[in-house]
Each structure stands twice: as structure tokens, then as C-alpha cells.
Design a protein around this motif. Structure first.
Motif, PDB file in Angstrom:
ATOM      1  N   LYS A 153       0.815  -1.218   0.000  1.00 47.54           N
ATOM      2  CA  LYS A 153       0.000   0.000   0.000  1.00 47.54           C
ATOM      3  C   LYS A 153       0.851   1.272   0.000  1.00 47.54           C
ATOM      4  CE  LYS A 153      -3.974  -2.140   2.285  1.00 47.54           C
ATOM      5  NZ  LYS A 153      -4.913  -2.076   3.438  1.00 47.54           N
ATOM      6  N   TYR A 154       2.128   1.165  -0.373  1.00 48.58           N
ATOM      7  CA  TYR A 154       3.003   2.331  -0.503  1.00 48.58           C
ATOM      8  C   TYR A 154       3.138   2.661  -1.988  1.00 48.58           C
ATOM      9  CZ  TYR A 154       4.689   2.642   4.325  1.00 48.58           C
ATOM     10  OH  TYR A 154       4.791   2.827   5.684  1.00 48.58           O
ATOM     11  N   LYS A 155       3.255   3.947  -2.274  1.00 45.13           N
ATOM     12  CA  LYS A 155       3.407   4.407  -3.650  1.00 45.13           C
ATOM     13  C   LYS A 155       4.874   4.369  -4.068  1.00 45.13           C
ATOM     14  CE  LYS A 155       1.995   6.517  -7.480  1.00 45.13           C
ATOM     15  NZ  LYS A 155       1.001   5.971  -8.406  1.00 45.13           N
ATOM     16  N   LYS A 156       5.145   3.770  -5.213  1.00 45.89           N
ATOM     17  CA  LYS A 156       6.521   3.691  -5.705  1.00 45.89           C
ATOM     18  C   LYS A 156       6.942   5.023  -6.310  1.00 45.89           C
ATOM     19  CE  LYS A 156       9.550   1.197  -8.906  1.00 45.89           C
ATOM     20  NZ  LYS A 156       9.653   0.115  -9.911  1.00 45.89           N
ATOM     21  N   VAL A 157       8.117   5.485  -5.924  1.00 43.40           N
ATOM     22  CA  VAL A 157       8.693   6.711  -6.486  1.00 43.40           C
ATOM     23  C   VAL A 157       9.942   6.306  -7.262  1.00 43.40           C
ATOM     24  CG1 VAL A 157       9.649   8.992  -5.997  1.00 43.40           C
ATOM     25  CG2 VAL A 157       7.821   8.070  -4.559  1.00 43.40           C
ATOM     26  N   SER A 158       9.893   6.407  -8.578  1.00 42.41           N
ATOM     27  CA  SER A 158      11.024   5.988  -9.415  1.00 42.41           C
ATOM     28  C   SER A 158      12.047   7.108  -9.542  1.00 42.41           C
ATOM     29  CB  SER A 158      10.527   5.584 -10.809  1.00 42.41           C
ATOM     30  OG  SER A 158       9.686   4.461 -10.730  1.00 42.41           O
ATOM     31  N   ILE A 159      13.314   6.713  -9.500  1.00 40.80           N
ATOM     32  CA  ILE A 159      14.419   7.655  -9.660  1.00 40.80           C
ATOM     33  C   ILE A 159      15.098   7.325 -10.986  1.00 40.80           C
ATOM     34  CG2 ILE A 159      16.595   8.470  -8.703  1.00 40.80           C
ATOM     35  CD1 ILE A 159      15.415   7.396  -5.970  1.00 40.80           C
ATOM     36  N   ARG A 160      15.190   8.309 -11.865  1.00 36.04           N
ATOM     37  CA  ARG A 160      15.685   8.064 -13.215  1.00 36.04           C
ATOM     38  C   ARG A 160      16.897   8.932 -13.545  1.00 36.04           C
ATOM     39  NH1 ARG A 160      12.506   5.083 -16.447  1.00 36.04           N
ATOM     40  NH2 ARG A 160      10.470   4.456 -15.601  1.00 36.04           N
ATOM     41  N   TYR A 161      17.742   8.356 -14.386  1.00 36.56           N
ATOM     42  CA  TYR A 161      18.877   9.097 -14.936  1.00 36.56           C
ATOM     43  C   TYR A 161      18.869   8.879 -16.435  1.00 36.56           C
ATOM     44  CZ  TYR A 161      23.680  10.391 -16.095  1.00 36.56           C
ATOM     45  OH  TYR A 161      24.799  10.954 -16.666  1.00 36.56           O
ATOM     46  N   LYS A 162      18.648   9.955 -17.193  1.00 41.14           N
ATOM     47  CA  LYS A 162      18.558   9.890 -18.652  1.00 41.14           C
ATOM     48  C   LYS A 162      17.535   8.825 -19.091  1.00 41.14           C
ATOM     49  CE  LYS A 162      23.130  11.730 -19.685  1.00 41.14           C
ATOM     50  NZ  LYS A 162      22.603  13.022 -20.137  1.00 41.14           N
ATOM     51  N   ASN A 163      16.341   8.918 -18.482  1.00 34.08           N
ATOM     52  CA  ASN A 163      15.198   8.059 -18.798  1.00 34.08           C
ATOM     53  C   ASN A 163      15.399   6.596 -18.438  1.00 34.08           C
ATOM     54  OD1 ASN A 163      13.637  10.176 -19.875  1.00 34.08           O
ATOM     55  ND2 ASN A 163      14.681   9.986 -21.846  1.00 34.08           N
ATOM     56  N   ARG A 164      16.427   6.283 -17.629  1.00 34.40           N
ATOM     57  CA  ARG A 164      16.589   4.919 -17.149  1.00 34.40           C
ATOM     58  C   ARG A 164      16.397   4.879 -15.639  1.00 34.40           C
ATOM     59  NH1 ARG A 164      21.719   0.683 -17.330  1.00 34.40           N
ATOM     60  NH2 ARG A 164      20.468  -1.130 -16.775  1.00 34.40           N
ATOM     61  N   GLU A 165      15.568   3.944 -15.178  1.00 35.51           N
ATOM     62  CA  GLU A 165      15.336   3.828 -13.742  1.00 35.51           C
ATOM     63  C   GLU A 165      16.578   3.266 -13.061  1.00 35.51           C
ATOM     64  OE1 GLU A 165      12.576   1.209 -10.771  1.00 35.51           O
ATOM     65  OE2 GLU A 165      11.537   2.213 -12.438  1.00 35.51           O
ATOM     66  N   ILE A 166      17.109   4.009 -12.100  1.00 33.76           N
ATOM     67  CA  ILE A 166      18.314   3.575 -11.388  1.00 33.76           C
ATOM     68  C   ILE A 166      18.036   3.260  -9.928  1.00 33.76           C
ATOM     69  CG2 ILE A 166      19.860   4.839 -12.924  1.00 33.76           C
ATOM     70  CD1 ILE A 166      20.024   7.050 -10.854  1.00 33.76           C
ATOM     71  N   GLY A 167      16.800   3.466  -9.492  1.00 38.81           N
ATOM     72  CA  GLY A 167      16.456   3.164  -8.117  1.00 38.81           C
ATOM     73  C   GLY A 167      15.022   3.569  -7.828  1.00 38.81           C
ATOM     74  N   SER A 168      14.573   3.278  -6.626  1.00 41.02           N
ATOM     75  CA  SER A 168      13.211   3.651  -6.240  1.00 41.02           C
ATOM     76  C   SER A 168      13.081   3.662  -4.737  1.00 41.02           C
ATOM     77  CB  SER A 168      12.211   2.658  -6.846  1.00 41.02           C
ATOM     78  OG  SER A 168      12.480   1.346  -6.385  1.00 41.02           O
ATOM     79  N   CYS A 169      12.076   4.392  -4.270  1.00 40.63           N
ATOM     80  CA  CYS A 169      11.699   4.375  -2.861  1.00 40.63           C
ATOM     81  C   CYS A 169      10.184   4.314  -2.806  1.00 40.63           C
ATOM     82  CB  CYS A 169      12.258   5.576  -2.114  1.00 40.63           C
ATOM     83  SG  CYS A 169      11.763   7.171  -2.804  1.00 40.63           S
ATOM     84  N   TYR A 170       9.650   4.049  -1.649  1.00 40.61           N
ATOM     85  CA  TYR A 170       8.211   3.831  -1.506  1.00 40.61           C
ATOM     86  C   TYR A 170       7.674   4.725  -0.393  1.00 40.61           C
ATOM     87  CZ  TYR A 170       9.352  -0.209  -4.360  1.00 40.61           C
ATOM     88  OH  TYR A 170       9.800  -1.008  -5.376  1.00 40.61           O
ATOM     89  N   VAL A 171       6.612   5.460  -0.733  1.00 44.48           N
ATOM     90  CA  VAL A 171       6.084   6.484   0.168  1.00 44.48           C
ATOM     91  C   VAL A 171       4.617   6.201   0.445  1.00 44.48           C
ATOM     92  CG1 VAL A 171       5.739   8.960   0.490  1.00 44.48           C
ATOM     93  CG2 VAL A 171       7.704   8.132  -0.799  1.00 44.48           C
ATOM     94  N   SER A 172       4.225   6.408   1.685  1.00 45.87           N
ATOM     95  CA  SER A 172       2.821   6.182   2.071  1.00 45.87           C
ATOM     96  C   SER A 172       2.049   7.495   2.054  1.00 45.87           C
ATOM     97  CB  SER A 172       2.763   5.594   3.480  1.00 45.87           C
ATOM     98  OG  SER A 172       3.220   6.557   4.441  1.00 45.87           O
ATOM     99  N   LYS A 173       0.730   7.392   1.897  1.00 44.10           N
ATOM    100  CA  LYS A 173      -0.197   8.518   2.009  1.00 44.10           C
ATOM    101  C   LYS A 173       0.232   9.710   1.150  1.00 44.10           C
ATOM    102  CE  LYS A 173      -1.706   7.408   6.678  1.00 44.10           C
ATOM    103  NZ  LYS A 173      -1.854   7.919   8.069  1.00 44.10           N
ATOM    104  N   ILE A 174       0.440   9.456  -0.111  1.00 44.36           N
ATOM    105  CA  ILE A 174       0.930  10.543  -0.965  1.00 44.36           C
ATOM    106  C   ILE A 174       0.377  10.358  -2.373  1.00 44.36           C
ATOM    107  CG2 ILE A 174       3.035   9.283  -1.494  1.00 44.36           C
ATOM    108  CD1 ILE A 174       4.481  11.870  -1.744  1.00 44.36           C
ATOM    109  N   ASN A 175       0.077  11.420  -3.002  1.00 48.03           N
ATOM    110  CA  ASN A 175      -0.375  11.394  -4.388  1.00 48.03           C
ATOM    111  C   ASN A 175       0.707  11.993  -5.274  1.00 48.03           C
ATOM    112  OD1 ASN A 175      -2.976  10.341  -3.808  1.00 48.03           O
ATOM    113  ND2 ASN A 175      -3.595  12.375  -3.114  1.00 48.03           N
ATOM    114  N   ILE A 176       1.319  11.157  -6.069  1.00 48.59           N
ATOM    115  CA  ILE A 176       2.417  11.606  -6.935  1.00 48.59           C
ATOM    116  C   ILE A 176       2.002  11.366  -8.400  1.00 48.59           C
ATOM    117  CG2 ILE A 176       4.797  11.220  -7.614  1.00 48.59           C
ATOM    118  CD1 ILE A 176       5.473  10.547  -4.820  1.00 48.59           C
TER     119      ILE A 176
END
Length: 291
Positions: free
Chosen positions: A268-291
Motif C-alpha cells: 500500500k506504498y506508492k513507488k517513487v522511481s528515480i531516473r537518470y537519462k530516462n533509465r530507472e536507477i532506483g526507487s523508494c516507496y512512500v505512504s499517504k501521498i499522491n504523486i
């Protein structure tokens, strides 16, 4: 450079430890001893530092230092505890790799040799004793669990002058025609050190070359920064970040609010993708947030 990038207490530890050593070697021992309690105010790395000093005091039979360090070690353990957790998992290779990344591979090999040689032949002062004890302790603990390298490395790095002294002792006793191998070795070490430093400064393009960006040597260290930057881009300046609270605060995000963050998939956490030049290099997960 590594301590500055990590935005941790490592730089403060290095400065305080070197101040202690300067006073100690200038025979102002009681002034040096007044600095020791300050390590408790920095972070939990003081536990391993006091343990190393405890073994040094026992070896030197210094009753005053022994009594002082026993008290400080007891206080440090009561405040921070001893971090032994989880089931035993071998992280020996990872620990050696981290040391090699901090020193540069060839420099670490020669440093390891210097510490080993002084063990059998050489003057074992407090710098060597603390570095040897903490290096050995970090390797032994890594056989069971992953260690926070920033808690161990500052006390080990300070022993580099011992390596330099050993090198020049071996270099100067030889005639010029027999110094070529040592000169070549020094050039090789400096060459790898410069390359290592360049990779530290210009590392992001490597994400485009690796099949799995998570295998990048800097991924785990930079993850809090990337996540903080991404969250700020989304207008989030308050989030509960657990053990990364100090780093997030450094990047302008307070450890407050209803939202929480984790770095592994959470239900139930929202995935936040981290990108470098349109390539996903990592991610974190945040609760209670609209992204």
C-alpha cells in the motif's frame, strides 16, 4: 571526499580523532583524555573506538586510561547498545570491497600489508593499535552481518601515515639502481588512486553501462540523496525517514508529518522511481501521498 559525499558524521570523527592523536603524541595526554567523552555526542561509532582503546590500555598496562575507557565504553554501550541483529549472513567480500573503494584497491592492499608487517616487525603505537583492532573487528563482524562502514573507516584511514613511513623506510635503505621497483609500485598506486577518485567524481554515466543499476558501487550511498531530491521536486518537505533522518534533514526534509518512506517494496506504498537519462536507477516507496 567520501565522507563529504555521504553527508555523515565521518568528517567530524576524523577531525576529533586526529586532534586527540596530536595532543597524545605531544605528551599532553590529559588534554587528549578530555576529548574522549566528546565522541559519545557524535554517533554510535564511539563504541568500537572505546573498545579499541580498551585493548590498547590493557596492552600498555595504562591503569588511568584503562579506567577512563572502561567508564566511557560502559556509557557508550548503555546509550547506543551493540548492534548485532538478524541471522548470520556473510558480508566479508562486500566489506573488503568497500575498504578498497575508500582507499583505492592497490593502496588498500599495501595498507593491509603494512598493518600486517608492523604486527610482527615494527613499532606498535596507538594509531596502529586502534587501526588494527577496528580493521580486524570489522572483518570479523562482516562474517556475520553487513557493517556500517562509515563507523569503522575513519579510525582505519588515519593509519595511512604508517604505510607511507614503511614505504620510505624500505625505499631509502636501497641504492638508486634498486629503487626502480618501488618507484614503479608508487606510480601504479597513484595511478589507480587517481582513477578511483575520478570514478567517485564522475560516476553517474556508469548507470547507463550496467545491466542492473543496483550493482553500481554508489547506488546505496546516493539513494537517500536521490529520494530526497525527488520528494522535494514533488513539494514534499516533511516525511518520516527512520535511520536516514539526519541525511534527509541535511537535504532539507524534516522527519515529521504523516508520510513515511522505505527503500524496499512495502504494501500500500506508492513507488517513487528515480531516473537518470530516462533509465530507472532506483526507487523508494512512500505512504499517504499522491504523486
Amino acid at each position: 571526499m567520501s565522507s563529504a559525499i555521504l553527508a555523515s558524521a565521518t568528517g567530524v570523527i576524523l577531525a576529533l580523532y586526529q586532534t586527540f592523536l596530536i595532543l597524545f603524541f605531544r605528551h599532553k595526554k590529559y588534554a587528549a583524555y578530555l576529548i574522549l567523552p566528546l565522541f559519545i555526542l557524535i554517533d554510535r561509532s564511539c563504541v568500537i573506538f572505546y573498545f579499541a582503546l580498551l585493548t590498547y590500555a590493557l596492552w600498555r598496562r595504562d591503569k588511568f586510561l584503562l579506567g577512563l575507557v572502561i567508564v566511557l565504553f560502559g556509557v557508550a554501550v548503555s546509550v547506543y547498545g551493540i548492534d548485532m541483529h538478524g541471522r548470520p549472513v556473510n558480508h566479508f567480500t562486500e566489506t573488503i570491497g568497500l575498504y578498497a573503494a575508500i582507499f583505492s584497491p592497490l593502496l588498500f592492499l599495501y595498507f593491509f600489508y603494512a598493518i600486517y608487517r608492523i604486527l610482527f616487525k615494527g613499532r606498535k603505537d596507538i594509531i596502529w593499535h586502534v587501526a588494527f583492532t577496528i580493521l580486524l573487528l570489522s572483518i570479523l563482524i562482516s562474517l556475520r552481518q553487513r557493517i556500517p562502514i562509515e563507523h569503522f573507516a575513519p579510525y582505519v584511514i588515519v593509519a595511512i601515515p604508517l604505510m607511507v613511513q614503511l614505504f620510505f623506510d624500505s625505499y631509502r635503505v636501497r641504492l638508486p639502481q634498486f629503487r626502480r621497483w618501488y618507484s614503479a609500485m608508487a606510480l601504479a598506486v597513484f595511478g589507480v588512486l587517481l582513477l578511483n577518485t575520478a570514478l567517485l567524481l564522475i560516476h553517474r554515466p556508469l548507470f547507463l553501462l550496467l545491466k542492473n543499476p543496483k550493482h553500481h558501487f554508489a547506488a546505496s550511498f546516493y539513494m537517500p540523496y536521490w529520494c530526497a531530491k525527488k520528494l522535494k521536486d514533488e513539494g514534499i518537505t516533511h516525511i518520516k525517514s527512520g535511520k536516514f533522518a539526519l541525511q534527509f534533514r541535511y537535504y532539507g526534509i524534516d522527519d515529521k508529518g504523516d508520510e513515511t518512506i522505505c527503500f524496499t517494496p512495502c504494501q500500500k506504498y506508492k513507488k517513487v522511481s528515480i531516473r537518470y537519462k530516462n533509465r530507472e536507477i532506483g526507487s523508494c516507496y512512500v505512504s499517504k501521498i499522491n504523486i
